[in-house]
Design a protein around this motif. Structure first.
Motif, PDB file in Angstrom:
ATOM      1  N   LEU A   1       0.816  -1.204   0.000  1.00 17.93           N
ATOM      2  CA  LEU A   1       0.000   0.000   0.000  1.00 17.93           C
ATOM      3  C   LEU A   1       0.856   1.263   0.000  1.00 17.93           C
ATOM      4  CD1 LEU A   1      -2.683  -1.253   2.529  1.00 17.93           C
ATOM      5  CD2 LEU A   1      -3.083  -0.718   0.117  1.00 17.93           C
ATOM      6  N   ARG A   2       1.968   1.216   0.708  1.00 14.64           N
ATOM      7  CA  ARG A   2       2.867   2.383   0.728  1.00 14.64           C
ATOM      8  C   ARG A   2       3.603   2.537  -0.590  1.00 14.64           C
ATOM      9  NH1 ARG A   2       4.152   1.065   6.478  1.00 14.64           N
ATOM     10  NH2 ARG A   2       3.263   2.735   7.752  1.00 14.64           N
ATOM     11  N   ASP A   3       3.714   1.451  -1.337  1.00 15.95           N
ATOM     12  CA  ASP A   3       4.420   1.481  -2.613  1.00 15.95           C
ATOM     13  C   ASP A   3       3.698   2.345  -3.638  1.00 15.95           C
ATOM     14  OD1 ASP A   3       6.566   0.592  -4.306  1.00 15.95           O
ATOM     15  OD2 ASP A   3       5.113  -0.656  -5.358  1.00 15.95           O
ATOM     16  N   GLY A   4       2.412   2.608  -3.381  1.00 15.75           N
ATOM     17  CA  GLY A   4       1.683   3.522  -4.259  1.00 15.75           C
ATOM     18  C   GLY A   4       1.066   2.880  -5.475  1.00 15.75           C
ATOM     19  N   GLY A   5       1.045   1.551  -5.529  1.00 18.86           N
ATOM     20  CA  GLY A   5       0.407   0.883  -6.654  1.00 18.86           C
ATOM     21  C   GLY A   5      -1.105   1.053  -6.624  1.00 18.86           C
ATOM     22  N   LYS A   6      -1.747   0.715  -7.735  1.00 22.38           N
ATOM     23  CA  LYS A   6      -3.189   0.907  -7.827  1.00 22.38           C
ATOM     24  C   LYS A   6      -3.915  -0.063  -6.908  1.00 22.38           C
ATOM     25  CE  LYS A   6      -7.052   0.336 -11.068  1.00 22.38           C
ATOM     26  NZ  LYS A   6      -7.879   1.398 -10.522  1.00 22.38           N
TER      27      LYS A   6
ATOM     28  N   LEU B   1      -2.623   2.377   8.161  1.00 21.93           N
ATOM     29  CA  LEU B   1      -3.106   2.779   6.839  1.00 21.93           C
ATOM     30  C   LEU B   1      -3.787   4.130   6.895  1.00 21.93           C
ATOM     31  CD1 LEU B   1      -3.725   2.151   3.841  1.00 21.93           C
ATOM     32  CD2 LEU B   1      -5.801   0.979   4.626  1.00 21.93           C
ATOM     33  N   ARG B   2      -4.578   4.361   7.929  1.00 20.42           N
ATOM     34  CA  ARG B   2      -5.317   5.619   8.033  1.00 20.42           C
ATOM     35  C   ARG B   2      -4.403   6.826   8.274  1.00 20.42           C
ATOM     36  NH1 ARG B   2      -8.328   4.189   5.095  1.00 20.42           N
ATOM     37  NH2 ARG B   2     -10.423   3.340   5.405  1.00 20.42           N
ATOM     38  N   GLN B   3      -3.146   6.594   8.562  1.00 18.89           N
ATOM     39  CA  GLN B   3      -2.203   7.690   8.726  1.00 18.89           C
ATOM     40  C   GLN B   3      -1.743   8.252   7.389  1.00 18.89           C
ATOM     41  OE1 GLN B   3       0.987   6.228  11.201  1.00 18.89           O
ATOM     42  NE2 GLN B   3      -0.334   5.884  12.969  1.00 18.89           N
ATOM     43  N   PHE B   4      -1.919   7.464   6.310  1.00 18.28           N
ATOM     44  CA  PHE B   4      -1.471   7.959   5.010  1.00 18.28           C
ATOM     45  C   PHE B   4      -2.448   7.706   3.870  1.00 18.28           C
ATOM     46  CE2 PHE B   4       0.182   3.615   5.314  1.00 18.28           C
ATOM     47  CZ  PHE B   4      -0.069   3.084   4.052  1.00 18.28           C
ATOM     48  N   SER B   5      -3.589   7.061   4.144  1.00 17.06           N
ATOM     49  CA  SER B   5      -4.520   6.750   3.056  1.00 17.06           C
ATOM     50  C   SER B   5      -5.956   6.654   3.559  1.00 17.06           C
ATOM     51  CB  SER B   5      -4.126   5.425   2.397  1.00 17.06           C
ATOM     52  OG  SER B   5      -5.089   5.023   1.437  1.00 17.06           O
ATOM     53  N   SER B   6      -6.887   7.066   2.718  1.00 19.07           N
ATOM     54  CA  SER B   6      -8.314   6.925   3.018  1.00 19.07           C
ATOM     55  C   SER B   6      -8.953   5.838   2.158  1.00 19.07           C
ATOM     56  CB  SER B   6      -9.031   8.262   2.775  1.00 19.07           C
ATOM     57  OG  SER B   6      -8.873   8.684   1.421  1.00 19.07           O
TER      58      SER B   6
END
Length: 244
Positions: A50-55, A77-82
């Motif tokens: 998830l941190r890798d930024g893939g789709k 996850l909620r620290q960097f993505s919704s």
């Protein structure tokens, strides 16, 4: 745009579970439903992907896993993505379900889960997070601004940081401001499923929206969500009233 294209056209599902047999079973079914499926065998691997930024369009996350639990994965996850998250929980694990929702999960499903039901939940989540842009008109009510195309809301210019489910809760209350909305109606509109016995999902989503509104405005002022006992919820302006 058709409902099918909104829900699963090119949608990427990340399935996170240490049960290899279940992952294979669910992956095969979801692939047959038109989803692209990636898997992770534990929380560490999932966070790296998830941190890798893939789709990734939606995460299906088991709670009980080695190394890092699903709840800890969700917290990080909620620290960097919704990204929308559907939690997989053991049957009867009500505390874990509520904790997951309070930490920002969009929905949950008890294990062992029916692959068809999981597919339906994923499609419902994607309908909420991929709105039809032709009807996604921004709305402003006082200092409250809602942008359906971005699933974002702000109050007096301050972002509220809502998840997709929380945005839908607030959007629905704004559309019916002052009206009491039943939990049954809100569950069908927000989560796109029937309210079942002991299901507290909508209560938790409402509670999180209430907290975020309170944090963004002075006490006893602005927008407040009132619980009407035995009936449901309503959005009001001014005094807070009863918030049980």
């Amino acid at each position: 745009m058709t409902t099918t294209s909104i829900t699963n056209d090119q949608a990427q599902v990340l399935l996170v579970d240490d049960d290899q047999y279940l992952c294979q079973l669910l992956s095969e079914y979801l692939t047959g439903e038109g989803f692209a499926v990636a898997t992770a065998a534990d929380g560490e691997q999932a966070l790296l992907q998830l941190r890798d930024g893939g789709k990734t369009d939606v995460v299906v996350l088991d709670i009980m896993m080695p190394k890092i639990s699903g709840l800890d994965v969700l917290k990080q996850l909620r620290q960097f993505s919704s990204l929308p998250v559907i939690m997989l929980t053991g049957r009867g694990d009500d505390i874990d379900r509520i904790l997951g929702l309070e930490m920002g999960a969009d929905d949950y499903l008890a294990k062992p889960c029916n692959p068809r039901e999981l597919s339906a939940r994923i499609k419902a989540v994607l309908r909420r997070t991929r709105p039809n842009e032709s009807v996604a008109t921004p709305k402003t009510l006082g200092g409250l601004h809602l942008d359906p195309s971005a699933l974002s809301a702000s109050l007096d210019g301050q972002p509220l940081g809502l998840t997709g489910a929380e945005f839908r809760v607030l959007q629905l209350l704004v559309e019916h401001i002052g009206q009491v909305l039943s939990k049954e109606f809100m569950t069908e509109q927000v989560l796109q499923r029937k309210l079942t016995r002991y299901d507290r999902s909508i209560d938790v989503h409402v509670s999180r929206v209430r907290q975020k509104l309170a944090q963004a405005q002075p006490a006893q002022e602005g927008f407040h969500i009132k619980a009407v006992r035995g009936m449901g919820y309503q959005l009001l302006t001014g005094a807070t009233g009863d918030e049980n």
